[in-house]
Design a protein around this motif. Structure first.
Motif, mmCIF file in Angstrom:
data_model
loop_
_atom_site.group_PDB
_atom_site.id
_atom_site.type_symbol
_atom_site.label_atom_id
_atom_site.label_comp_id
_atom_site.label_asym_id
_atom_site.label_seq_id
_atom_site.Cartn_x
_atom_site.Cartn_y
_atom_site.Cartn_z
ATOM 1 N N ASN A 335 0.842 -1.190 0.000
ATOM 2 C CA ASN A 335 0.000 0.000 0.000
ATOM 3 C C ASN A 335 0.876 1.239 0.000
ATOM 4 N N CYS A 336 0.933 1.889 -1.141
ATOM 5 C CA CYS A 336 1.863 3.021 -1.300
ATOM 6 C C CYS A 336 1.207 4.311 -0.839
ATOM 7 N N PRO A 337 1.792 4.948 0.187
ATOM 8 C CA PRO A 337 1.260 6.232 0.644
ATOM 9 C C PRO A 337 1.924 7.397 -0.081
ATOM 10 N N ARG A 348 10.722 8.779 -1.830
ATOM 11 C CA ARG A 348 9.461 9.318 -2.325
ATOM 12 C C ARG A 348 8.979 8.598 -3.568
ATOM 13 N N CYS A 349 7.678 8.505 -3.664
ATOM 14 C CA CYS A 349 7.070 8.068 -4.904
ATOM 15 C C CYS A 349 6.523 9.309 -5.594
ATOM 16 N N THR A 350 6.257 9.186 -6.857
ATOM 17 C CA THR A 350 5.739 10.354 -7.567
ATOM 18 C C THR A 350 4.358 10.760 -7.070
ATOM 19 N N HIS A 351 3.596 9.765 -6.724
ATOM 20 C CA HIS A 351 2.281 10.075 -6.172
ATOM 21 C C HIS A 351 1.823 8.893 -5.321
ATOM 22 N N VAL A 352 0.704 9.006 -4.759
ATOM 23 C CA VAL A 352 0.169 7.924 -3.937
ATOM 24 C C VAL A 352 -0.357 6.842 -4.860
ATOM 25 N N HIS A 353 0.320 5.689 -4.853
ATOM 26 C CA HIS A 353 -0.102 4.609 -5.738
ATOM 27 C C HIS A 353 -1.228 3.770 -5.159
ATOM 28 N N GLY A 354 -1.367 3.856 -3.815
ATOM 29 C CA GLY A 354 -2.370 3.011 -3.176
ATOM 30 C C GLY A 354 -1.899 1.576 -3.165
ATOM 31 N N SER A 365 5.378 1.998 -11.808
ATOM 32 C CA SER A 365 6.745 2.291 -11.402
ATOM 33 C C SER A 365 6.803 2.790 -9.964
ATOM 34 N N CYS A 366 6.177 2.018 -9.081
ATOM 35 C CA CYS A 366 6.116 2.417 -7.684
ATOM 36 C C CYS A 366 7.442 2.142 -6.986
ATOM 37 N N ASN A 367 8.100 3.202 -6.566
ATOM 38 C CA ASN A 367 9.387 3.052 -5.885
ATOM 39 C C ASN A 367 9.240 2.258 -4.598
ATOM 40 N N GLY A 368 8.125 2.535 -3.926
ATOM 41 C CA GLY A 368 7.897 1.900 -2.631
ATOM 42 C C GLY A 368 7.845 0.389 -2.762
ATOM 43 N N TYR A 369 7.100 -0.090 -3.740
ATOM 44 C CA TYR A 369 6.934 -1.526 -3.921
ATOM 45 C C TYR A 369 8.275 -2.217 -4.090
HETATM 46 ZN ZN LIG Z 1 4.331 4.276 -5.108
#
Ligand SMILES: [Zn+2]
Lengths: 664, 420
Positions: A335-337, A348-354, A365-369
């Motif tokens: 769950n990307c915040p 940081r991610c570019t935006h909230v991916h959820g 391209s979720c950095n968090g994941y």
């Molecule tokens: Zn993300």
């Protein structure tokens, strides 16, 4: 009177002894001593070399990339020169009196009795006017030489060039090369020198004591015919090579396209490039000097010598490794915040991916994941085993061809950089680093560096679901089209084929409705990944990797456009044109309205003045990609913490007329 | 007429056969040496081989004429021949044609030239034989000895003025004739000793040579110390030797022509500048050496055909034989010469008349000297003094002179049974 009768024996005896001495001496020089026979044949034997034609190089459809053109060296034997009209001769040769004197001194210095080159590499046209009148200038002669000619003026960095052998080359060759011979200096000319050069022929002439030819020595028994060099069939496709070079005009960067099912390189663009014809003929020296001086370094072979942080295109690798090792499943979610905490470092991610799974993490391209996945791999056996799990991870990544040479059949291939645990032990201290310390590797940043060739090769591996063929530029050798065995062997990367599907799904989504939607090719399913490689010295490098079509892939591609921003904006459209041209033969109208012409005309060259005005910045600029060197160590040492974020790729609604304003 | 037939029956046909063989070998080798594709025909008069054929015809004609003459007439005319020769030798010094540094030629017109020094050999041999055959002449007698030396010395002196060192030295070979007629063996030994001293004193520093010969002398004195007279002789000899060594040094440095000095230097290995004056001998050795056992075959010699060897049809004709016929050819030719010379000695010894015998030895000596020095030159054992190889070298004067020399002996020999 006959009292001295017996003296006749003495006299006869003296005569006999003298004759015996003469016979003994004759026996020695005629039978025992072999030197005289050798001297005698050296006396009358003169060899002339017959130069073989160098092998031509063709593209994959047998269109000519390089052919031979006859040039003429004007030779002079100073001792045979008789007074002549020097001015007229200079005029015919196109040199001035001072130039004549300089050459004359050089020839005399070489040898007054032996012929040496007075003026080299006259083209056929300039020789024609001289040839008719050469007989007016005794002592001058000509010698035809085969040099190179490039009908389409493309693929300079692939083809390389030939040049005169150095003293070292002559020494190393063990007698094959002679002064004034040509040898491949770079590119395919160098790496396939032994195949291309052919075999020199020799004619043995009988000469008399005045050096006049009297016929063939031993009726030509010792003569050998020149054997032309073998032709090479390159894997390049002239059509997309040409298109690629046009698209990359006035940009720094490269395009590498590979056929996944063979490893054959279809397109090999290094930009800026140069016209290979400049490296032939009388102006070669001047041309080469100005090319060397060019700050954008056209001789730099970017596809294999430039190092870039792979960025987003690297992200699937860790995920594939985790899948193979059962650390995650395709259904594993995150769950990307809008950011990710690695220890106390915020990525940081570019935006909230959820909530994302593997496929949507790839497409978004979720950095968090991927940071999460990377940490899971490294922390599998607890923080204390970081070094061990990291080494395991590194080994797995290494199998994709990162961090070592792929063994391209070209000289000067770079390794890229895949840091080792030993390296981190040195930068921090043994045990002083954790998964959070090196987490930027997860998203293709940090110390990670790859060449465009390595990026394209990763795409081949994905397209093939787990293996690649050694990338190569020469498809086959000679008329028999011999293919090297090493190019028919699959190199497995240790990931089972079923794990690729979720990644590929994500990559398809990138083009179908993700960041690269602009570059969607009508009727072709392309799987790709945009990337924006961080460039600490200026605008980011635009990166796009892809392969197409999804089923039965025909082409895998990596495009890097330096200093131009987001991958979706520059690299992806360029890649899509290449792919479409290759698959369809022509480029159709795009929904997004992008046209090749726009990219061909765009100028994304960084302003050299900005760099040259300040010494430091210039150094940084060169370190960036124009030289094969690692990012400057100062930058690295300072960064105890991982890089805070990767600017991610977003769908950009780019209008063709709005993109390039700041450069105009 | 019966007599005439007898003469021909009595001619030594073996010698004639060897003579013909050598002439023909010469002709073919001249053809090979100067072979010219534009004139391949061996009788072509524009070439040396064509001319040599003409000379051969002349020589054969002369040979027949000589055989038809009366022996007595020849001996009677000996002083006249000698006088004419001396006259010509003086004449050549005045109006002669200079060829290759030697004023040795008298022009006869039509491109033919006469070399009086060649005929001097015949005339001198003949006069010397006639003088020594007189019953009141004993070689041990100093007056007779000096007269004989004068007969030999006069043409030598004139020829040396040309200056033609080679032809001058040829007369030196007549010492064998004097030896055969009773000259003390010491002269032969001393002359050989002087030749050795001459060469060594040029090659090595004089003091070394003096040290060595002094050493040898003292050892000899120690061995034969009882014979007081011999000791005196040896010591006198030593003094003379030392004086000789210094005079040689003087002659070598002050008297010899530069080109003669250079030639001696080359043979003695003092200078081996291959592109300079040593070039000739070196190329000659290469030509002969490259022939190996069987040679390269007729007209296939590259050294001679492509003009690497100079004077290839005259003084260096032996190179062509060595190159094209190999060791087999050179040994064959040397064998022919040795056989010829020994045959001449045999002929000389079977003469009743001492004139014929002495003349025979003269012929043998002159012939042998030519052969030995010419061949030794081509293989680097003697200085290049420039004398032709008898019967083989190209050249009319040389061929005709040797024919005359030989056939006068054969004429004498055909009369040996007493019909003088
Ligand atoms: Zn993300």
């Amino acid at each position: 009177m006959n009292s001295y009768f017996e003296r006749r024996y003495t006299i006869a005896g003296i005569f006999i002894v003298i004759i015996i001495i003469l016979v003994a001496r004759l026996f020695y020089i005629q039978i025992i001593d072999n030197r005289y026979a050798i001297y005698a044949s050296n006396n009358v034997r003169r060899q002339t070399i017959i130069f073989p034609a160098r092998g031509p190089i063709l593209d994959r459809n047998e269109k000519i990339l390089v052919q031979n053109q006859t040039f003429y060296d004007i030779m002079v034997t100073p001792k045979q020169v008789k007074p002549f009209d020097t001015l007229e001769f200079c005029k015919l040769l196109g040199i001035d009196k001072a130039g004549f004197d300089k050459r004359w001194v050089k020839a005399m210095k070489y040898s007054p009795n032996l012929p040496s080159a007075f003026e080299k590499q006259l083209s056929g046209e300039s020789f024609a006017s001289l040839q008719e009148r050469l007989s007016e200038f005794p002592g001058f002669d000509y010698s035809p030489r085969y040099l190179r000619n490039y009908p389409d003026s493309i693929a300079a960095q692939f083809l390389g060039f030939i040049g005169e052998v150095s003293d070292k080359d002559i020494e190393r060759s063990g007698g094959y090369y002679h002064l004034g011979d040509y040898i491949g200096e770079t590119g395919v000319e160098k790496s396939y020198e032994s195949v291309l050069r052919g075999q020199r022929g020799v004619q043995n002439w009988l000469i008399d004591s005045k050096n006049k030819r009297k016929g063939r020595f031993a009726n030509g028994l010792f003569d050998t015919a020149a054997i032309a060099g073998q032709r090479l069939k390159s894997s390049l496709d002239i059509n997309i090579q040409q298109l690629g070079e046009q698209l990359m005009k006035n940009k720094l960067g490269s395009i590498v396209a590979i056929e996944p099912s063979t490893g054959e390189i279809l397109c090999y663009v290094s930009s800026p490039t140069y016209d290979p014809n400049l490296m032939v003929g009388r102006q070669r020296g001047n041309n080469a000097a100005s090319l060397y001086k060019n700050p954008y370094k056209p001789f730099f072979i970017r596809p294999i010598q430039a190092y870039y942080p792979p960025g987003s295109s690297f992200k699937p690798l860790s995920a594939l490794i985790a899948l193979q090792n059962g650390i995650i499943t395709p259904e594993t979610t995150y769950n990307c915040p809008g950011y990710y905490w690695a220890g106390n470092t915020k990525i940081r991610c570019t935006h909230v991916h959820g909530v994302v799974n593997l496929s949507s993490a790839v497409s978004g391209s979720c950095n968090g994941y991927f940071s999460m996945v990377f940490q899971k791999i490294i922390d599998l056996y607890g923080a204390k085993k970081t070094e061990q799990t990291f080494s395991q991870w590194r080994q797995n990544v290494n199998k994709f061809g990162l961090g070592n040479r792929l063994g391209l059949d070209m000289p000067n291939e770079g390794k890229g950089n895949l840091p080792t645990s030993a390296y981190y032990n040195k930068v921090y201290r043994p045990g002083g680093w954790r998964s959070s310390t090196v987490v930027s590797l997860a998203i293709g940043q940090g110390e990670l560096e790859a060449t465009p060739l390595q990026l394209a090769n990763i795409e081949c591996t994905i397209a093939n679901h787990g293996f690649y063929y050694k990338p190569h530029l020469i498809k086959s050798i000679g008329a028999e089209e011999i293919i090297k065995k090493e190019y028919t062997e699959r190199n497995f990367v240790g990931i089972d084929s079923q794990y690729f599907e979720p990644v590929i799904n994500g990559m398809q989504a990138v083009v179908d409705h993700g960041t690269a939607i602009q570059s969607k090719i009508p009727g072709i399913i392309m799987c790709g990944k945009t990337g924006t490689a961080q460039n600490p010295h200026g605008e980011n490098h635009s990166v796009f990797v892809a392969y197409a079509p999804r089923e039965n892939p025909k082409i895998a591609i990596a495009v890097v456009v330096e200093n131009s921003g987001e991958g979706a904006r520059w690299a992806a459209p360029i890649a899509s044109f290449i792919v479409e041209k290759y698959l369809k033969g022509s480029i159709s109208k795009r929904e997004s309205g992008i046209t090749p012409a726009y990219f061909m005309n765009a100028n994304k060259l960084p302003n050299i003045d900005n760099y040259t005005s300040k010494g430091k910045k210039r150094a940084a600029f060169l370190a960036d990609s124009l030289r094969k060197s690692k990012p400057d160590s100062v930058f690295k040492q300072k960064r105890k913490k991982p890089l805070p974020y990767t600017r991610d790729d977003q769908p950009v609604n780019l209008k063709p007329d709005s993109g390039n304003k700041k450069n105009e | 007429m019966n007599n005439q037939r007898n003469f021909f029956f009595n001619v030594d046909w073996i010698t004639v056969f060897i003579y013909l063989a050598l002439c023909i070998i010469g002709w073919f080798n001249i053809h090979a040496a100067v072979y010219d594709e534009r004139h391949p025909f061996i009788f072509d008069l524009a070439t040396n081989y064509g001319k040599q054929f003409l000379f051969m015809i002349l020589a054969f004609t002369l040979a027949i004429i000589v055989l038809l003459l009366e022996s007595r007439m020849i001996t009677t005319l000996a002083p006249a021949f000698y006088a004419i020769t001396i006259f010509l030798l003086v004449l050549v010094l005045v109006i002669g044609k200079n060829v290759g540094g030697n004023q040795a030629w008298l022009s006869l017109g039509g491109g033919f030239r006469l070399q009086p020094s060649e005929f001097a050999k015949f005339a001198t041999c003949l006069l010397l034989a006639r003088y020594l055959s007189q019953s009141n002449i004993k070689i041990a007698d100093s007056k007779s000895f000096l007269t004989a030396l004068a007969i030999i010395g006069l043409p030598m002196f004139l020829i040396l003025r040309q200056p033609d060192m080679g032809s001058t030295l040829v007369f030196y070979s007549l010492i064998f004739v004097l030896y055969r007629e009773g000259l003390s063996a010491n002269y032969l030994i001393i002359s050989i000793l002087f030749i050795v001293l001459f060469l060594t004193s040029i090659l090595y520093p004089p003091l070394y040579v003096i040290a060595v010969i002094s050493g040898i002398t003292f050892i000899l004195i120690l061995i034969m110390r009882k014979n007081k007279r011999l000791i005196t002789t040896l010591l006198t000899g030593l003094v003379i030797c030392i004086a000789f060594i210094f005079s040689v040094k003087f002659i070598y440095n002050k008297v010899l022509q530069p080109h003669q000095k250079v030639r001696i230097d080359i043979v003695l290995g003092i200078k081996s500048d291959l592109r300079g004056k040593g070039y000739n001998v070196n190329q000659s050795k290469i030509a002969i050496g490259s022939g190996k056992l069987w040679g390269k075959g007729y007209l296939h010699g590259t050294q001679t055909k492509y003009s690497f060897v100079p004077a290839q049809s005259t003084d260096f004709i032996f190179c062509t034989i060595g190159e094209e016929w190999g060791f087999a050819g050179t040994v064959f030719v040397l064998g022919l010469y040795l056989f010829l010379v020994l045959r001449i000695i045999l002929i000389a010894e079977r003469q009743r008349s001492s004139l014929s015998r002495i003349y025979g030895y003269g012929v043998a000596s002159v012939l042998f000297f030519h052969v030995a020095i010419n061949i030794a030159t081509t293989i680097g054992l003697a200085p290049v003094i420039g004398i032709p190889l008898p019967f083989i070298s190209y050249g009319g004067s040389s061929l005709i002179n040797f024919t005359l020399l030989l056939f006068v002996l054969l004429k004498f020999d055909s009369n040996r049974l007493g019909i003088v």
